[in-house]
Design a protein around this motif. Structure first.
Motif, PDB file in Angstrom:
ATOM      1  N   LEU A 211       6.387  -0.794   1.446  1.00 18.07           N
ATOM      2  CA  LEU A 211       7.001   0.169   2.050  1.00 18.07           C
ATOM      3  C   LEU A 211       6.306   1.466   2.209  1.00 18.07           C
ATOM      4  CD1 LEU A 211      10.827  -0.062   0.631  1.00 18.07           C
ATOM      5  CD2 LEU A 211       9.666  -0.896   2.656  1.00 18.07           C
ATOM      6  N   LEU A 212       4.977   1.434   1.792  1.00 16.74           N
ATOM      7  CA  LEU A 212       4.121   2.693   1.756  1.00 16.74           C
ATOM      8  C   LEU A 212       3.987   3.332   3.201  1.00 16.74           C
ATOM      9  CD1 LEU A 212       2.211   4.609   0.533  1.00 16.74           C
ATOM     10  CD2 LEU A 212       0.285   3.295   0.952  1.00 16.74           C
ATOM     11  N   THR A 213       3.786   2.541   4.303  1.00 13.44           N
ATOM     12  CA  THR A 213       3.802   3.222   5.571  1.00 13.44           C
ATOM     13  C   THR A 213       5.285   3.642   6.078  1.00 13.44           C
ATOM     14  OG1 THR A 213       2.144   1.736   6.264  1.00 13.44           O
ATOM     15  CG2 THR A 213       3.396   2.653   7.912  1.00 13.44           C
ATOM     16  N   PRO A 214       6.437   3.002   5.761  1.00 16.89           N
ATOM     17  CA  PRO A 214       7.522   3.925   6.012  1.00 16.89           C
ATOM     18  C   PRO A 214       8.023   5.099   5.317  1.00 16.89           C
ATOM     19  CG  PRO A 214       8.012   1.815   5.268  1.00 16.89           C
ATOM     20  CD  PRO A 214       6.765   1.763   5.729  1.00 16.89           C
ATOM     21  N   ASN A 215       7.280   4.874   3.766  1.00 11.69           N
ATOM     22  CA  ASN A 215       7.645   6.050   3.130  1.00 11.69           C
ATOM     23  C   ASN A 215       6.686   7.279   3.616  1.00 11.69           C
ATOM     24  OD1 ASN A 215       7.579   4.208  -0.197  1.00 11.69           O
ATOM     25  ND2 ASN A 215       9.167   4.677   1.374  1.00 11.69           N
ATOM     26  N   LEU A 216       5.696   7.216   3.985  1.00  7.96           N
ATOM     27  CA  LEU A 216       4.830   8.289   4.510  1.00  7.96           C
ATOM     28  C   LEU A 216       5.277   8.680   5.867  1.00  7.96           C
ATOM     29  CD1 LEU A 216       1.142   6.716   3.700  1.00  7.96           C
ATOM     30  CD2 LEU A 216       2.480   8.647   2.372  1.00  7.96           C
ATOM     31  N   LYS A 217       5.901   8.097   6.503  1.00  9.32           N
ATOM     32  CA  LYS A 217       6.747   8.363   7.868  1.00  9.32           C
ATOM     33  C   LYS A 217       7.831   9.282   7.327  1.00  9.32           C
ATOM     34  CE  LYS A 217       8.985   6.847  11.899  1.00  9.32           C
ATOM     35  NZ  LYS A 217       9.370   5.599  12.608  1.00  9.32           N
ATOM     36  N   ASP A 218       8.551   8.834   6.481  1.00  6.52           N
ATOM     37  CA  ASP A 218       9.614   9.544   5.959  1.00  6.52           C
ATOM     38  C   ASP A 218       9.232  10.849   5.478  1.00  6.52           C
ATOM     39  OD1 ASP A 218      11.741   7.922   7.180  1.00  6.52           O
ATOM     40  OD2 ASP A 218      11.999   6.719   5.288  1.00  6.52           O
ATOM     41  N   PHE A 219       8.336  10.991   4.472  1.00  4.81           N
ATOM     42  CA  PHE A 219       7.939  12.144   3.928  1.00  4.81           C
ATOM     43  C   PHE A 219       7.443  13.344   5.043  1.00  4.81           C
ATOM     44  CE2 PHE A 219       3.955  14.363   2.866  1.00  4.81           C
ATOM     45  CZ  PHE A 219       4.452  15.303   2.131  1.00  4.81           C
ATOM     46  N   ALA A 220       6.694  12.555   6.135  1.00  3.41           N
ATOM     47  CA  ALA A 220       6.337  13.680   6.955  1.00  3.41           C
ATOM     48  C   ALA A 220       7.341  14.373   7.651  1.00  3.41           C
ATOM     49  CB  ALA A 220       5.357  13.037   7.722  1.00  3.41           C
ATOM     50  N   ARG A 221       8.810  13.858   7.582  1.00  2.00           N
ATOM     51  CA  ARG A 221       9.810  14.282   8.249  1.00  2.00           C
ATOM     52  C   ARG A 221      10.862  15.294   7.407  1.00  2.00           C
ATOM     53  NH1 ARG A 221      12.012   9.235  11.627  1.00  2.00           N
ATOM     54  NH2 ARG A 221      12.092   8.233   9.672  1.00  2.00           N
ATOM     55  N   LEU A 222      10.504  15.214   6.223  1.00  2.00           N
ATOM     56  CA  LEU A 222      11.376  15.888   5.268  1.00  2.00           C
ATOM     57  C   LEU A 222      11.109  17.328   5.226  1.00  2.00           C
ATOM     58  CD1 LEU A 222      11.047  13.493   2.000  1.00  2.00           C
ATOM     59  CD2 LEU A 222      13.211  14.190   3.321  1.00  2.00           C
ATOM     60  N   GLY A 223      11.967  18.214   5.260  1.00  2.00           N
ATOM     61  CA  GLY A 223      12.065  19.708   5.456  1.00  2.00           C
ATOM     62  C   GLY A 223      11.337  20.318   4.149  1.00  2.00           C
ATOM     63  N   ASN A 224      11.274  19.801   3.042  1.00  2.00           N
ATOM     64  CA  ASN A 224      11.047  20.574   1.979  1.00  2.00           C
ATOM     65  C   ASN A 224      10.282  19.576   0.682  1.00  2.00           C
ATOM     66  OD1 ASN A 224      10.065  22.743   0.061  1.00  2.00           O
ATOM     67  ND2 ASN A 224      12.451  23.088  -0.467  1.00  2.00           N
ATOM     68  N   ALA A 225       9.263  19.177   1.054  1.00  2.00           N
ATOM     69  CA  ALA A 225       8.741  18.048   0.250  1.00  2.00           C
ATOM     70  C   ALA A 225       7.262  18.023  -0.330  1.00  2.00           C
ATOM     71  CB  ALA A 225       8.958  16.811   0.640  1.00  2.00           C
ATOM     72  N   THR A 226       7.159  17.456  -1.489  1.00  2.00           N
ATOM     73  CA  THR A 226       5.660  17.086  -1.664  1.00  2.00           C
ATOM     74  C   THR A 226       5.592  15.608  -2.069  1.00  2.00           C
ATOM     75  OG1 THR A 226       4.000  17.610  -3.196  1.00  2.00           O
ATOM     76  CG2 THR A 226       6.157  17.462  -4.251  1.00  2.00           C
ATOM     77  N   LEU A 227       4.382  14.962  -2.178  1.00  2.00           N
ATOM     78  CA  LEU A 227       4.165  13.751  -2.276  1.00  2.00           C
ATOM     79  C   LEU A 227       3.154  13.111  -3.481  1.00  2.00           C
ATOM     80  CD1 LEU A 227       4.112  10.806  -0.809  1.00  2.00           C
ATOM     81  CD2 LEU A 227       2.068  11.586   0.280  1.00  2.00           C
ATOM     82  N   HIS A 228       3.562  11.840  -4.064  1.00  2.00           N
ATOM     83  CA  HIS A 228       2.573  11.408  -4.937  1.00  2.00           C
ATOM     84  C   HIS A 228       2.539   9.881  -4.542  1.00  2.00           C
ATOM     85  CE1 HIS A 228       0.189  11.797  -8.787  1.00  2.00           C
ATOM     86  NE2 HIS A 228       0.565  10.474  -8.690  1.00  2.00           N
ATOM     87  N   VAL A 229       1.393   9.626  -4.496  1.00  2.00           N
ATOM     88  CA  VAL A 229       0.998   8.046  -4.336  1.00  2.00           C
ATOM     89  C   VAL A 229       0.408   7.631  -5.500  1.00  2.00           C
ATOM     90  CG1 VAL A 229       0.034   6.286  -2.969  1.00  2.00           C
ATOM     91  CG2 VAL A 229       1.123   8.418  -1.736  1.00  2.00           C
ATOM     92  N   PHE A 230       0.757   6.362  -6.273  1.00  2.00           N
ATOM     93  CA  PHE A 230       0.087   5.754  -7.361  1.00  2.00           C
ATOM     94  C   PHE A 230      -0.784   4.801  -6.652  1.00  2.00           C
ATOM     95  CE2 PHE A 230       3.852   7.858  -8.901  1.00  2.00           C
ATOM     96  CZ  PHE A 230       3.619   8.506  -9.984  1.00  2.00           C
ATOM     97  N   SER A 231      -1.914   4.619  -7.441  1.00  2.00           N
ATOM     98  CA  SER A 231      -2.845   3.631  -6.994  1.00  2.00           C
ATOM     99  C   SER A 231      -2.559   2.439  -7.937  1.00  2.00           C
ATOM    100  CB  SER A 231      -4.391   3.949  -7.423  1.00  2.00           C
ATOM    101  OG  SER A 231      -5.178   2.834  -7.196  1.00  2.00           O
TER     102      SER A 231
END
Length: 273
Positions: A211-231
């Motif tokens: 789900l990483l790709t759709p997660n990144l897509k959804d993050f880019a559309r959020l209005g007030n958000a930050t992101l953390h991806v775990f290796s």
């Protein structure tokens, strides 16, 4: 057992810690159990309510109500039961999708959203044959096979010990939950509205999650958000890396949204001053 009667249904919850409230909601076919290692690390600073949604865990199994909108209303009902005017919310997988709905329909009740590996806001996409196989294994109670395949999907061996319990929880959900919640996730199509969510939001994802790709897509559309991806982390972020998850979420709750836009604003203000 702690039970809250919410929207006509008895919902199980565990209440641990002190401080500002966080309501934790699990993913599809999971339960409150998965949050225990995280809550152990966060309950000294926050009051942690881990709830089971209808049809799962130790909650009642009603025949209906398995929509994302109703599950979000159940979270708000749990907050009402505890007397929380506003609360932080942490959701995993389907619980993350519920978080999107909370941000769209109940923003006035939220302090923040921490959403890990949320189900896609444009609907889950899976070939029908794969879904049929998944359901057949569940319906036939193929526990050993489900454990083997689940273990293969968890990159970190440190998270393997709890997999049998997760499978047992999966096998215990109601038919209404198993079919209804899946249909709800497939048919949820509000991705074009994510920009409306102004609640401070942390989106957490696993680099090894499908789900990483759709997660990144959804993050880019959020209005007030930050992101953390775990290796080297798959879909079950809080179960696979509970210490790291707790640190990242605690940091977010302390400092709020920090992203390229907030940094650029700070730089511009510094240049003027």
């Amino acid at each position: 057992m702690a039970i809250a009667h919410v929207n006509g249904v008895d919902l199980y919850y565990e209440d641990t810690g002190i401080g500002d409230p966080i309501i934790f909601q699990h993913g599809y076919t999971a339960s409150h159990d998965g949050w225990a290692p995280v809550i152990e690390r966060m309950s000294a600073q926050y009051r942690c309510i881990a709830m089971d949604c209808r049809g799962a865990g130790d909650s009642a199994h009603p025949d209906d109500g398995y929509t994302i909108e109703q599950l979000a209303a159940d979270v708000v009902g749990m907050a009402d039961y505890h007397g929380f005017d506003r609360f932080h919310y942490a959701g995993q997988s389907m619980g993350g999708l519920i978080g999107f709905e909370l941000g769209l329909s109940h923003a006035d009740r939220l302090l923040s959203l921490s959403l890990s590996a949320p189900a896609p806001a444009d609907g889950i996409q899976m070939p029908q044959s794969a879904r049929d196989t998944m359901r057949e294994r569940w319906a036939n109670r193929e526990r050993d096979l489900l454990i083997r395949t689940s273990l293969a999907g968890v990159p970190r061996e440190s998270a393997h010990a709890d997999v049998p319990n997760q499978v047992d929880r999966q096998l215990s959900v109601s038919v209404g939950h198993y079919d209804g919640c899946w249909e709800a996730m497939v048919n949820y199509h509000k991705g074009n509205r994510l920009g409306e969510i102004q609640t401070p939001t942390l989106l957490l994802a696993g680099a090894a999650d499908s789900l990483l790709t759709p997660n990144l897509k959804d993050f880019a559309r959020l209005g007030n958000a930050t992101l953390h991806v775990f290796s080297r982390v798959g879909h079950g972020v809080p179960r696979e890396v509970p210490s790291a998850y707790a640190r990242v979420v605690t940091d977010f709750l302390e400092h709020g949204v920090v992203n390229a836009q907030t940094v650029a604003k700070a730089v511009a203000e510094a240049a003027q001053g």
